[in-house]
Write an enzyme that holds these catalytic residues in place. Structure first.
Site, PDB file in Angstrom:
ATOM      1  N   ARG A   1       2.358  11.290  -8.400  1.00  0.00           N
ATOM      2  CA  ARG A   1       1.782  11.397  -7.045  1.00  0.00           C
ATOM      3  C   ARG A   1       2.644  10.725  -5.986  1.00  0.00           C
ATOM      4  NH1 ARG A   1      -4.136  12.231  -6.599  1.00  0.00           N
ATOM      5  NH2 ARG A   1      -4.753  13.008  -8.621  1.00  0.00           N
TER       6      ARG A   1
ATOM      7  N   ASP B   1      -2.464  -6.411  13.590  1.00  0.00           N
ATOM      8  CA  ASP B   1      -3.216  -6.196  14.827  1.00  0.00           C
ATOM      9  C   ASP B   1      -4.353  -7.200  14.887  1.00  0.00           C
ATOM     10  OD1 ASP B   1      -3.876  -4.293  12.557  1.00  0.00           O
ATOM     11  OD2 ASP B   1      -5.709  -4.111  13.722  1.00  0.00           O
TER      12      ASP B   1
ATOM     13  N   ARG C   1      -0.682  -8.406  -4.120  1.00  0.00           N
ATOM     14  CA  ARG C   1      -0.728  -7.384  -3.073  1.00  0.00           C
ATOM     15  C   ARG C   1       0.033  -7.904  -1.861  1.00  0.00           C
ATOM     16  NH1 ARG C   1      -2.553  -4.025   0.717  1.00  0.00           N
ATOM     17  NH2 ARG C   1      -3.875  -4.833   2.377  1.00  0.00           N
TER      18      ARG C   1
ATOM     19  N   GLY D   1       0.820  -1.209   0.000  1.00  0.00           N
ATOM     20  CA  GLY D   1       0.000   0.000   0.000  1.00  0.00           C
ATOM     21  C   GLY D   1       0.854   1.259   0.000  1.00  0.00           C
TER      22      GLY D   1
ATOM     23  N   ARG E   1       7.313   1.654   1.219  1.00  0.00           N
ATOM     24  CA  ARG E   1       7.569   0.209   1.234  1.00  0.00           C
ATOM     25  C   ARG E   1       8.033  -0.248  -0.156  1.00  0.00           C
ATOM     26  NH1 ARG E   1       5.039  -2.627   6.063  1.00  0.00           N
ATOM     27  NH2 ARG E   1       6.657  -1.794   7.410  1.00  0.00           N
TER      28      ARG E   1
ATOM     29  N   SER F   1      -0.954  -5.353   5.005  1.00  0.00           N
ATOM     30  CA  SER F   1      -1.232  -5.751   6.380  1.00  0.00           C
ATOM     31  C   SER F   1      -2.733  -5.920   6.538  1.00  0.00           C
ATOM     32  CB  SER F   1      -0.694  -4.713   7.371  1.00  0.00           C
ATOM     33  OG  SER F   1      -1.420  -3.519   7.224  1.00  0.00           O
TER      34      SER F   1
ATOM     35  N   ARG G   1       6.709  -5.621  12.894  1.00  0.00           N
ATOM     36  CA  ARG G   1       6.058  -5.399  11.585  1.00  0.00           C
ATOM     37  C   ARG G   1       7.093  -5.421  10.464  1.00  0.00           C
ATOM     38  NH1 ARG G   1       2.691  -1.924  14.388  1.00  0.00           N
ATOM     39  NH2 ARG G   1       3.812  -0.045  13.792  1.00  0.00           N
TER      40      ARG G   1
HETATM   41  N1  HPA Z   1      -8.872  -2.519   9.279  1.00  0.00           N
HETATM   42  C1  HPA Z   1      -8.597  -2.333   7.995  1.00  0.00           C
HETATM   43  N2  HPA Z   1      -7.412  -2.528   7.472  1.00  0.00           N
HETATM   44  C2  HPA Z   1      -6.410  -2.936   8.279  1.00  0.00           C
HETATM   45  C3  HPA Z   1      -6.634  -3.147   9.627  1.00  0.00           C
HETATM   46  C4  HPA Z   1      -7.937  -2.935  10.143  1.00  0.00           C
HETATM   47  O1  HPA Z   1      -8.194  -3.100  11.341  1.00  0.00           O
HETATM   48  N3  HPA Z   1      -5.455  -3.531  10.168  1.00  0.00           N
HETATM   49  C5  HPA Z   1      -4.552  -3.561   9.173  1.00  0.00           C
HETATM   50  N4  HPA Z   1      -5.127  -3.203   8.011  1.00  0.00           N
END
Ligand code: HPA
Length: 248
Positions: free
Chosen positions: A48, A215, A92, A25, A29, A95, A228
């Site tokens: 951009r 998370d 892709r 994303g 990175r 995370s 991470r």
């Molecule tokens: N929500 C959406 N996208 C995410 C989250 C989440 O809690 N954690 C990491 N990417």
């Protein structure tokens, strides 16, 4: 359409891209991957600040370009790469937040399917509900590679959501807001895979979302910045080795 490039979003030509593009994303990175994993990497796009690079990983030509956050953003970049730049595979690398109690932070989730709360599919005017799925060839190769590497990984459904912050409380009250998806066995929430899979389906191309769990929306567990980075490195190696095994 003749020569629809450069586009408003990608200032490059088809030969600038490899058949496989890895998409994190975050543009930084993409830069990190190019600098740490690719040989002879060169910048092929910077519109951009969406860094795109092409280089070589163990002899395989590979590109890496950021997708930005959310389905509208990955929708634009994947559409252009598939339809205007001749790209065949998009992986892709992102995370996700875990929704399933059996998934732990730092685990890898391979998105076999991608449920969504977005209306992206409505453009295809189907007389029912489209089920966005990844490419089986990419999934099989990635799962075999994860196995060889001894990584903890899961294969199943993702939820691609239009909201990180919702009125009903996504984070930190994610359990309540997403309880229905957890009941349906959805493994993790992110914000891009469904649009990527739909664009791949429509273009007759291949896509896969590989996510590391940053998370946990059920247990509240989080990862440190260092963790991470380490899991990100493992995921990148998985994605790059997968790219190296794909037939063009
Ligand atoms: N929500 C959406 N996208 C995410 C989250 C989440 O809690 N954690 C990491 N990417």
């Amino acid at each position: 359409m003749e020569h629809p490039y450069p586009t408003p979003h990608i200032n490059a030509s088809p030969e600038d891209f490899a058949p496989t593009v890895l998409m994190p994303g975050d543009p930084l990175r993409a830069k990190f991957i190019a600098e740490h994993f690719l040989e002879d990497a060169r910048l092929v796009n910077n519109v951009r600040g969406v860094n795109g690079y092409t280089g070589f990983y163990e002899g395989t030509k590979v590109s890496v370009m950021a997708s930005g956050m959310g389905m509208p953003s990955i929708g634009i970049y994947s559409y252009e790469l598939f339809n205007f730049f001749g790209v065949k595979n998009i992986i892709r690398v992102g995370s996700a937040g875990a929704l399933d109690p059996t998934v732990r932070v730092r685990d890898i989730v391979l998105g076999m399917g991608a449920c969504t709360d977005s209306r992206y599919a409505e453009q295809f005017r189907l007389a029912g509900t489209f089920a966005p799925v990844c490419s089986y060839a990419l999934l099989r190769t990635a799962a075999d590679t994860a196995e060889e590497m001894g990584l903890r990984y899961h294969v199943g459904n993702l939820l691609s959501s239009d909201r990180f912050y919702g009125d009903e409380g996504n984070v930190p009250d994610g359990l309540k807001a997403n309880a229905g998806w957890t009941k349906m066995g959805v493994l993790a929430i992110e914000m891009e895979a469904a649009a990527l899979y739909m664009n791949a389906a429509r273009a007759g191309k291949r896509a896969l979302a590989i996510c590391t769990v940053s998370d946990h929306l059920v247990t509240g567990e989080v990862t440190t910045a260092e963790e991470r980075q380490n899991t990100f490195t493992e995921m990148m190696e998985l994605a790059l080795r997968t790219a190296g095994k794909l037939e063009e």
